[in-house]
Design a protein around this motif. Structure first.
Motif, mmCIF file in Angstrom:
data_model
loop_
_atom_site.group_PDB
_atom_site.id
_atom_site.type_symbol
_atom_site.label_atom_id
_atom_site.label_comp_id
_atom_site.label_asym_id
_atom_site.label_seq_id
_atom_site.Cartn_x
_atom_site.Cartn_y
_atom_site.Cartn_z
ATOM 1 N N ALA A 277 -2.696 -1.010 1.887
ATOM 2 C CA ALA A 277 -4.037 -0.761 2.423
ATOM 3 C C ALA A 277 -4.820 -2.056 2.562
ATOM 4 C CB ALA A 277 -4.778 0.218 1.510
ATOM 5 N N ASP A 278 -4.642 -2.961 1.608
ATOM 6 C CA ASP A 278 -5.320 -4.250 1.667
ATOM 7 C C ASP A 278 -4.827 -5.065 2.865
ATOM 8 O OD1 ASP A 278 -7.132 -6.110 0.030
ATOM 9 O OD2 ASP A 278 -5.364 -7.364 0.322
ATOM 10 N N ILE A 279 -3.526 -5.025 3.117
ATOM 11 C CA ILE A 279 -2.959 -5.722 4.275
ATOM 12 C C ILE A 279 -3.444 -5.083 5.574
ATOM 13 C CG2 ILE A 279 -0.807 -6.275 5.471
ATOM 14 C CD1 ILE A 279 -1.231 -7.914 2.946
ATOM 15 N N ALA A 280 -3.467 -3.740 5.625
ATOM 16 C CA ALA A 280 -3.934 -3.045 6.826
ATOM 17 C C ALA A 280 -5.384 -3.408 7.132
ATOM 18 C CB ALA A 280 -3.791 -1.531 6.639
ATOM 19 N N ARG A 281 -6.214 -3.506 6.100
ATOM 20 C CA ARG A 281 -7.619 -3.873 6.299
ATOM 21 C C ARG A 281 -7.730 -5.286 6.863
ATOM 22 N NH1 ARG A 281 -8.923 -3.474 1.466
ATOM 23 N NH2 ARG A 281 -9.535 -1.282 1.503
ATOM 24 N N ALA A 282 -6.956 -6.208 6.309
ATOM 25 C CA ALA A 282 -7.031 -7.600 6.761
ATOM 26 C C ALA A 282 -6.574 -7.754 8.203
ATOM 27 C CB ALA A 282 -6.184 -8.485 5.838
ATOM 28 N N HIS A 283 -5.606 -6.961 8.630
ATOM 29 C CA HIS A 283 -5.054 -7.082 9.983
ATOM 30 C C HIS A 283 -5.681 -6.103 10.974
ATOM 31 C CE1 HIS A 283 -1.598 -9.902 9.355
ATOM 32 N NE2 HIS A 283 -1.856 -9.589 8.098
ATOM 33 N N GLY A 284 -6.636 -5.331 10.515
ATOM 34 C CA GLY A 284 -7.301 -4.399 11.412
ATOM 35 C C GLY A 284 -6.404 -3.292 11.923
ATOM 36 N N ILE A 285 -5.465 -2.838 11.084
ATOM 37 C CA ILE A 285 -4.539 -1.772 11.479
ATOM 38 C C ILE A 285 -5.154 -0.426 11.111
ATOM 39 C CG2 ILE A 285 -2.227 -0.808 11.177
ATOM 40 C CD1 ILE A 285 -1.276 -3.616 10.393
ATOM 41 N N ALA A 286 -5.485 0.385 12.101
ATOM 42 C CA ALA A 286 -6.158 1.669 11.855
ATOM 43 C C ALA A 286 -5.206 2.704 11.266
ATOM 44 C CB ALA A 286 -6.776 2.188 13.141
ATOM 45 N N LYS A 287 -3.940 2.707 11.726
ATOM 46 C CA LYS A 287 -2.949 3.662 11.229
ATOM 47 C C LYS A 287 -1.722 2.889 10.759
ATOM 48 C CE LYS A 287 -4.148 7.620 14.197
ATOM 49 N NZ LYS A 287 -3.605 8.618 15.154
ATOM 50 N N ALA A 288 -1.459 2.957 9.467
ATOM 51 C CA ALA A 288 -0.334 2.215 8.903
ATOM 52 C C ALA A 288 0.564 3.153 8.110
ATOM 53 C CB ALA A 288 -0.831 1.087 7.998
ATOM 54 N N LEU A 289 1.861 2.885 8.172
ATOM 55 C CA LEU A 289 2.841 3.590 7.357
ATOM 56 C C LEU A 289 3.358 2.604 6.321
ATOM 57 C CD1 LEU A 289 4.464 6.327 7.125
ATOM 58 C CD2 LEU A 289 6.322 5.098 8.255
ATOM 59 N N SER A 290 3.018 2.852 5.074
ATOM 60 C CA SER A 290 3.481 2.003 3.979
ATOM 61 C C SER A 290 4.915 2.380 3.627
ATOM 62 C CB SER A 290 2.557 2.181 2.768
ATOM 63 O OG SER A 290 3.106 1.595 1.618
ATOM 64 N N PHE A 291 5.812 1.385 3.647
ATOM 65 C CA PHE A 291 7.230 1.601 3.348
ATOM 66 C C PHE A 291 7.627 0.659 2.220
ATOM 67 C CE2 PHE A 291 11.707 0.228 4.713
ATOM 68 C CZ PHE A 291 12.318 1.169 3.895
ATOM 69 N N ASP A 292 7.837 1.242 1.037
ATOM 70 C CA ASP A 292 8.134 0.480 -0.173
ATOM 71 C C ASP A 292 9.529 0.876 -0.646
ATOM 72 O OD1 ASP A 292 8.303 -0.664 -2.673
ATOM 73 O OD2 ASP A 292 6.591 0.397 -3.530
ATOM 74 N N MET A 293 10.480 -0.047 -0.515
ATOM 75 C CA MET A 293 11.859 0.231 -0.923
ATOM 76 C C MET A 293 12.288 -0.791 -1.955
ATOM 77 S SD MET A 293 15.277 0.389 1.463
ATOM 78 C CE MET A 293 16.889 0.821 0.808
ATOM 79 N N GLY A 294 12.544 -0.314 -3.158
ATOM 80 C CA GLY A 294 12.973 -1.193 -4.232
ATOM 81 C C GLY A 294 14.442 -1.027 -4.538
ATOM 82 N N GLY A 295 14.781 -1.121 -5.812
ATOM 83 C CA GLY A 295 16.178 -1.012 -6.196
ATOM 84 C C GLY A 295 16.637 0.412 -6.430
ATOM 85 N N THR A 296 15.671 1.324 -6.719
ATOM 86 C CA THR A 296 16.037 2.684 -7.087
ATOM 87 C C THR A 296 15.476 3.730 -6.143
ATOM 88 O OG1 THR A 296 16.095 1.986 -9.410
ATOM 89 C CG2 THR A 296 16.013 4.349 -8.992
ATOM 90 N N THR A 297 14.245 3.547 -5.669
ATOM 91 C CA THR A 297 13.595 4.553 -4.832
ATOM 92 C C THR A 297 12.940 3.907 -3.619
ATOM 93 O OG1 THR A 297 11.545 4.380 -6.122
ATOM 94 C CG2 THR A 297 13.113 6.089 -6.778
ATOM 95 N N ALA A 298 12.617 4.770 -2.648
ATOM 96 C CA ALA A 298 11.819 4.368 -1.493
ATOM 97 C C ALA A 298 10.591 5.262 -1.447
ATOM 98 C CB ALA A 298 12.625 4.501 -0.199
ATOM 99 N N LYS A 299 9.432 4.651 -1.169
ATOM 100 C CA LYS A 299 8.169 5.387 -1.136
ATOM 101 C C LYS A 299 7.508 5.194 0.224
ATOM 102 C CE LYS A 299 8.438 3.148 -4.540
ATOM 103 N NZ LYS A 299 9.545 2.481 -5.262
ATOM 104 N N ILE A 300 7.024 6.295 0.801
ATOM 105 C CA ILE A 300 6.403 6.264 2.118
ATOM 106 C C ILE A 300 5.028 6.894 2.018
ATOM 107 C CG2 ILE A 300 6.553 7.147 4.482
ATOM 108 C CD1 ILE A 300 9.668 7.044 4.045
ATOM 109 N N CYS A 301 4.007 6.182 2.518
ATOM 110 C CA CYS A 301 2.629 6.641 2.390
ATOM 111 C C CYS A 301 1.890 6.372 3.697
ATOM 112 C CB CYS A 301 1.935 5.924 1.227
ATOM 113 S SG CYS A 301 0.174 6.271 1.061
ATOM 114 N N MET A 302 1.053 7.313 4.112
ATOM 115 C CA MET A 302 0.263 7.153 5.333
ATOM 116 C C MET A 302 -1.114 6.601 4.977
ATOM 117 S SD MET A 302 1.422 10.615 7.293
ATOM 118 C CE MET A 302 1.250 9.925 8.913
ATOM 119 N N ILE A 303 -1.533 5.567 5.725
ATOM 120 C CA ILE A 303 -2.802 4.890 5.455
ATOM 121 C C ILE A 303 -3.627 4.903 6.731
ATOM 122 C CG2 ILE A 303 -3.877 2.695 4.829
ATOM 123 C CD1 ILE A 303 -1.326 2.111 3.194
#
Length: 708
Positions: A277-303
């Motif tokens: 969300a902080d990155i989306a605010r800095a870049h002026g992205i109105a609709k962002a899909l956060s994609f977080d993939m680590g070693g065990t799980t992947a997390k997807i969030c709408m911003i």
């Protein structure tokens, strides 16, 4: 880096994942990061080792740290793996099987062999007691002290470690739950007792019982861990306070985390959502899909509008194709996201239908992927990425871990190649395509559940494995752009440093607008605001701005579910029936396109959230002079388009200047992760050191014979 003896601002973010433990240190001289394998049996060991390394690099002492902000997957993993404490549930007579009967909804309507997830607490560990409150909090049947004492003696004889108490309608008045807790604590000193009227004071008994059971299940483990961690931090010279990231995207104290560990279930992913969300605010992205993939799980969030989507109920461990209803409901304020077992350590196998399946089982950090050379014998996503040329065996994790191509090949052929008659490359490609499709499918379902079109979104990808797979996901989801922020490999830990001190207090309290008790509503609002404020008053106030949000959960009479409606708490004295009706109808029309005439409106619950935000995120300025960047070094990577290996240009991220463009195929490496720029995509370095990956625009078609 110059040594500093008295930093003006020195904070540490620590994120424990299933495979890696990430640390990010913020000082007046800049940011430092470390990534270590998680020590599964004693997670605090990796933290202490990481602190020693990171403060040494920064040239500071442990006592210079001003604050540590911590997120962990320990609570989540305890629920998913069912390895919590020996727990009992006490409930009202006649309601012993609520957590097994669930809501009787079928998450897959036409599956005649549908299997519901097993309840967290088995029936033999569930006990009932004769008592009853009405939905208005009136005592219909009082507790019998002799029955309470007899039940306590039975529990004591069976040596439980933790006890959950969830009585019918206790959200209106928790007096009976408190009486039982007092009797247990007197007879069994030191035992952990969780009561639903404190953990989740909300209507709907199944969700409330499920939540208090989850809290009791993980509480002894989290308490033990936090006790060990705080003690050992003190022994190493750390004198600063420790705060925990909670699922709603704010920070809470260690004491609150020990009392309500269920609020930590999504703490790591919540940090990632705050980061995105902080990155989306800095870049002026109105609709962002956060994609977080680590070693065990992947997390997807709408911003949307730099704000992650939130909810008051979410599910842990969905067991059936990521569908709602197939998991364990947790009724607490949370950043809404979908989480699946898809990470670098996810294990691949061939099922009975001779199809490649990946996850949710993970090799984690011990033994880890086969290519780690630590005893892992099964192929993982990391092994597949190595075989496809995405990873450099000699420079993985900044050169701290040397990968074995031979072991990755052997594990992949033995478990995938030989059963299917494929070579190592074909097997690795199948493995990676399956995991990418799993993640893309989870994103599609999440978008459909929220009525969104992902082609209108931009992806923000972070986590150690996400930059390796982000562009391929963009292709599958028909998305045109993806942003890889600076520090992407430790994004959640950076998000902790940007999170506000915040707490959300919730309460179920039924009202109809036709018979609204305005004074009661106003008094309840003030109580919730005070409760939220008490939980954040001990935080790092300083010059932080206090942000107060207040919501009512409203619906038309006869409807089964509510919608959140934001109310202006500053104008509480001016609230009336007309104001509440207008705010509800405005929100309802936004969601559904119309209102419903001649129906009464109900309010089922209320929530107050106080946040203390220390600073605003500045807008990032674009570089007006982009320029192509030639690549001198090359490495073969597998091409999805041609199904063969192609030469890709190699770059070090820290050597790319602002405005320079890498054309795919390309590989951009850094210590914590690797960014893949496939064919058909360009990647531009932004002024804030983010990498913007975009589809290449096709050349305009030459004029036809009839043009002009």
């Amino acid at each position: 880096m110059a040594t500093q003896t008295s930093p003006s601002r020195t904070r540490l973010g620590v994120d424990i994942g299933g495979t890696f433990t990430d640390l990010v240190l913020e000082t007046s001289s800049g940011f430092f990061s470390e990534k270590l394998l998680t020590t599964q049996q004693a997670p605090e060991e990796a933290i202490l080792e990481g602190i020693g390394k990171i403060i040494s690099r920064a040239g500071i002492k442990a006592s210079d740290l001003e604050m540590i902000i911590h997120g962990t997957t320990l609570a989540t993993n305890a629920l998913i793996q069912r390895n919590g404490a020996k727990t009992a549930l006490i409930t009202t007579e006649g309601f012993r099987d609520v957590i097994e009967m669930r809501t009787e909804n079928r998450f897959e309507q036409y599956d005649i062999n549908l299997t519901l997830p097993a309840p967290l607490i088995e029936r033999r560990h569930r006990y009932t007691i004769r008592e009853r409150l009405s939905a208005q909090g009136e005592v219909l049947r009082t507790l019998d002290p002799e029955e309470v004492n007899a039940l306590v003696d039975l529990l004591k004889a069976r040596s439980y470690e933790s006890i959950a108490i969830g009585l019918i309608h206790a959200y209106t008045d928790g007096r009976h739950e408190r009486i039982i807790r007092h009797a247990i604590e007197e007879a069994m000193p030191g035992i952990s007792v969780s009561i639903s009227s404190e953990v989740s004071p909300q209507m709907r008994e199944y969700e409330r019982f499920s939540t208090v059971c989850a809290n009791a299940w993980v509480r002894p483990k989290i308490q033990s861990y936090l006790h060990r961690l705080t003690q050992q931090l003190g022994e190493t010279g750390v004198t600063c306070p420790l705060y925990l990231m909670h699922s709603g995207g704010g920070l809470i104290s260690v004491g609150d985390a020990m009392s309500f560990p269920v609020r930590l279930i999504e703490s790591g992913p919540a940090g990632g959502a705050i980061f995105a969300a902080d990155i989306a605010r800095a870049h002026g992205i109105a609709k962002a899909l956060s994609f977080d993939m680590g070693g065990t799980t992947a997390k997807i969030c709408m911003i949307r509008n730099a704000t992650p989507k939130t909810a008051n109920v979410f599910e842990v461990a969905r067991s059936y194709r990521f569908k709602k209803g197939s998991g364990m409901p947790i009724s607490i304020p949370v950043i809404e996201m979908v989480e699946i077992g898809a990470g670098g350590g996810s294990i691949a196998h061939v099922d009975r239908l001779r199809q490649i399946r990946v996850g949710p089982q993970s090799a984690e950090s011990d033994p880890g992927p086969a290519c780690y050379g630590q005893g892992g014998k099964k192929p993982t996503v990391t092994d597949g990425d190595l075989l496809l040329g995405k990873l450099d065996a000699d420079n993985f994790a900044g050169g701290t871990i040397r990968l074995s191509l031979e072991k990755a090949t052997s594990a992949t052929l033995e478990n995938l190649g030989h059963p299917l008659g494929l070579d190592a490359t074909q097997s690795a490609f199948g493995l990676c395509e399956v995991i990418d499709e799993n993640m893309a499918n989870a994103a599609r379902i999440h978008a459909v559940e929220n009525g969104e079109d992902l082609s209108e979104f931009s992806m923000i990808a972070f986590g150690g494995a996400a930059p390796l797979h982000a562009a391929r996901l963009c292709e599958k989801l028909n998305m045109d752009s993806c942003l890889i922020p600076s520090g992407a490999g430790v994004g959640s830990a950076i998000g902790f440093l940007k999170a506000p001190f915040a707490f959300e207090a919730v309460r179920s309290d039924y009202q109809r607008l036709s018979g609204l008790n305005l004074k009661h509503v106003q008094e309840l609002a003030r109580q919730l605001v005070d409760e939220a404020g008490k939980h954040v008053s001990g935080g790092d106030g300083g010059e932080a701005a206090v942000v107060l949000e207040y919501k009512a959960f409203m619906r038309y009479s006869g409807q089964g579910w509510e919608i959140p409606v934001c109310l202006d708490i500053e104008k509480i004295d001016d609230w009336n029936r007309s104001y509440l009706t207008g705010e509800f109808e405005k929100e309802y029309k936004t969601l559904f396109g119309r209102t419903v005439a001649d129906l009464d409106i109900e309010i089922t619950g209320w929530a107050a959230r106080e946040s203390r935000i220390s600073s605003d995120c500045p807008q990032m300025q674009q570089n007006p002079n982009p320029q192509a960047l030639p690549g001198d070094r090359r490495r073969p990577i597998f091409s999805v388009i041609s199904k063969t290996f192609v030469d890709a240009a190699l770059y070090q991220r820290d050597q790319i200047q602002s405005g320079q463009i890498v054309s795919g195929p390309g590989v951009i490496t850094e210590n914590e992760t690797t960014v893949i720029v496939p064919e058909g995509f360009d990647c531009r370095m932004e002024n804030d050191r983010s990498l913007l990956i975009r589809r290449q625009k096709p050349d305009p078609a030459p004029p036809g014979p009839c043009s002009g």
